[in-house]
Design a protein around this motif. Structure first.
Motif, mmCIF file in Angstrom:
data_model
loop_
_atom_site.group_PDB
_atom_site.id
_atom_site.type_symbol
_atom_site.label_atom_id
_atom_site.label_comp_id
_atom_site.label_asym_id
_atom_site.label_seq_id
_atom_site.Cartn_x
_atom_site.Cartn_y
_atom_site.Cartn_z
ATOM 1 N N LYS A 1 45.348 41.285 55.024
ATOM 2 C CA LYS A 1 45.927 40.921 53.724
ATOM 3 C C LYS A 1 45.879 39.407 53.565
ATOM 4 O O LYS A 1 46.231 38.663 54.491
ATOM 5 C CB LYS A 1 47.365 41.428 53.642
ATOM 6 C CG LYS A 1 48.066 41.094 52.322
ATOM 7 C CD LYS A 1 49.019 39.953 52.450
ATOM 8 C CE LYS A 1 49.501 39.422 51.105
ATOM 9 N NZ LYS A 1 50.480 38.329 51.240
ATOM 10 N N GLY B 1 55.944 39.460 45.732
ATOM 11 C CA GLY B 1 55.592 39.477 47.159
ATOM 12 C C GLY B 1 55.129 40.840 47.642
ATOM 13 O O GLY B 1 54.972 41.075 48.844
ATOM 14 N N ASP C 1 52.202 42.407 50.493
ATOM 15 C CA ASP C 1 52.424 42.678 51.924
ATOM 16 C C ASP C 1 52.663 44.184 52.113
ATOM 17 O O ASP C 1 52.144 44.801 53.044
ATOM 18 C CB ASP C 1 53.661 41.922 52.448
ATOM 19 C CG ASP C 1 53.503 40.409 52.376
ATOM 20 O OD1 ASP C 1 52.364 39.937 52.362
ATOM 21 O OD2 ASP C 1 54.546 39.714 52.324
ATOM 22 N N GLN D 1 60.384 33.943 52.873
ATOM 23 C CA GLN D 1 59.459 34.772 52.087
ATOM 24 C C GLN D 1 58.125 35.009 52.780
ATOM 25 O O GLN D 1 57.214 35.594 52.183
ATOM 26 C CB GLN D 1 59.276 34.199 50.678
ATOM 27 C CG GLN D 1 58.036 33.354 50.471
ATOM 28 C CD GLN D 1 58.380 31.885 50.319
ATOM 29 O OE1 GLN D 1 59.336 31.387 50.897
ATOM 30 N NE2 GLN D 1 57.603 31.181 49.532
HETATM 31 MG MG MG Z 1 54.015 36.451 50.029
#
Ligand code: MG
Ligand code: ADP
Ligand code: ASP
Length: 406
Positions: free
Chosen positions: A7, A151, A154, A209
């Motif tokens: 990723k 986010g 992930d 984060q």
């Molecule tokens: Mg991130």
């Protein structure tokens, strides 16, 4: 031959040079004989920029249209990355979340992955294609595109690794791994070689984060070992996995969260059922309450303070604004100028003096604590926001100086 999921976050694909750097990492992995599935985020600050664009048109745009807009960021980076890989002479195909098989709940903006049916990914791998998948998105039962929350790429990567039983799941970012504090804020922060799922989950939920908390939750559930590493320096990163007793650190990291608002309801009648009524009203509206503090009753009343995420500040004011009269309370106040600073460590449970050391370090820096919350593996304090970076530094100095003993 193995199956590797890689990723790449927004900063790793921010411009053409970075896209080619990432293409090089991917094709090297492929040339070693592996099947490679890549999950990619939108380039640089694209998602933030798209949100700004939407605000110019309609600050109250529906969540459905926001998802229609935000999913486009990942479509751009996935196709550009595929073009770079084509140029290097390798077989590649890019897929949108729905093409890759991500079926989600209908909650636009914060959808959950209900199912992942990666038939198409398998088909492409059988053809020896490198497969690039747009992170952060899927499709719901209305056949609308959804996003998984900020986010969320992930989580897309971990879901693919879990369902396809990948041999490795690498999360490439712009730092060399998970550090004892945000390395951009604390220059003395150290990279951890290994961290447990539970500690990583706390750090991620408390503001670090570097990994999205839902991705860590999923990795733990499906026992997917993660490696967090830099796409720029290509050194070994941090492994996130189950750790044994011997490997447990007393304190593994310090996190800061400024996305917090503190509320105080003043003069709540001191009788049973009031806390229940307040917090069930918030719960029914999907507002998560974090730290709660109740004062001792005096003259038949008490005060109840609690924190919510800043983005729930307006909804909380609206819900409770009128309700306090019904409750018989006298007033409600809120403060957004606060931050939550947390010390996380799996070994904390067996070292009760860590709490005292947290308070001592803050006291020495003259930082006043507004609220405290603890669990087996973390201590969080709510403090004035302008003191948050200082608090992180003094706590980091305390627990990560070479002469620290618990
Ligand atoms: Mg991130
Ligand atoms: P990506 O775009 O790759 O998803 P993010 O910006 O979401 O990257 O996460 C990486 C950032 O997380 C780093 O640049 C760093 O500033 C921040 N960060 C916060 N806490 C930590 C920590 N404990 N260890 C590493 N990075 C951290
Ligand atoms: N592009 C999305 C965001 O900025 C998803 C991600 O980066 O993981 O939140």
């Amino acid at each position: 031959m193995g199956l590797i999921v890689q990723k790449f976050g927004g900063s790793s694909v921010a411009n053409a040079e970075r896209v080619f750097n990432v293409a090089d990492i991917i094709t090297k992995t492929y040339q070693e004989g592996n099947n490679v599935v890549v999950v990619v985020s939108a380039q640089g600050d694209t998602t933030d920029d798209l949100i700004e664009k939407a605000k110019e048109i309609n600050p109250k745009a529906s969540k459905r249209e926001m998802d229609m807009l935000l999913t486009s960021g990942e479509q751009i980076s996935a196709s550009l990355l595929a073009m770079a890989i084509e140029k290097l002479g390798f077989p590649v195909v890019s897929l949108l979340g729905w093409q890759a098989g991500f079926q989600t709940s209908s909650a636009y903006g914060s959808a959950r992955i209900n199912n992942l049916v990666p038939d198409r990914i398998y088909k492409e791998l059988d053809k020896r294609n490198i497969v690039i998948v747009t992170g952060f998105q899927g499709i719901n039962k209305y056949r609308d595109m959804t996003t998984l929350g900020r986010g969320g790429s992930d989580t897309s990567a971990v879901a693919i690794a879990a369902v396809m039983h990948a041999d490795r799941c690498q999360i490439f970012t712009d730092v060399e791994g998970v550090f004892t504090a945000d390395p951009r804020k604390v220059p003395t922060a150290r990279k951890l070689d290994v961290i447990s799922y539970d500690e990583m989950l706390e750090l991620a939920s408390l503001g670090a984060q570097v990994l999205n908390n839902r991705s860590v939750e999923m990795a733990k559930k499906y026992n997917v070992e993660l490696e967090v590493l830099s796409s720029l320096t290509r050194k070994p990163g941090t492994i996130v996995r189950e750790v044994n007793e011997m490997e447990k650190l007393n304190v593994s990291g310090i996190a800061k969260d400024t996305n917090v608002a503190q509320f105080s309801i003043i003069g709540v009648p001191d009788r049973p059922g009031l806390a229940f009524r307040i917090f069930s009203k918030l719960g029914a509206n999907d507002i998560n309450v974090d730290i709660i503090l109740q004062s001792i009753g005096r003259n038949g009343t008490k005060d109840i303070s609690f924190t919510v995420a800043s983005n729930n500040r307006a909804a909380t004011s609206e819900l409770l604004g009128d309700y306090i009269e019904t409750l018989g309370a006298s007033s409600i106040i809120y403060d957004e100028n606060v931050a939550k600073v947390s010390v996380v460590g799996a070994g904390m449970e067996s070292h009760p003096n860590i709490a005292a050391q947290v308070f001592e370090a803050l006291y020495n820096a003259n930082i006043n604590i507004r609220m405290i919350s603890t669990s087996e593996i973390k201590i969080s304090v709510l403090i004035d926001q302008e003191l948050a970076d200082l608090a992180v530094r003094v706590l980091h100095d305390k627990f990560f100086s070479p002469d620290f003993t618990a």
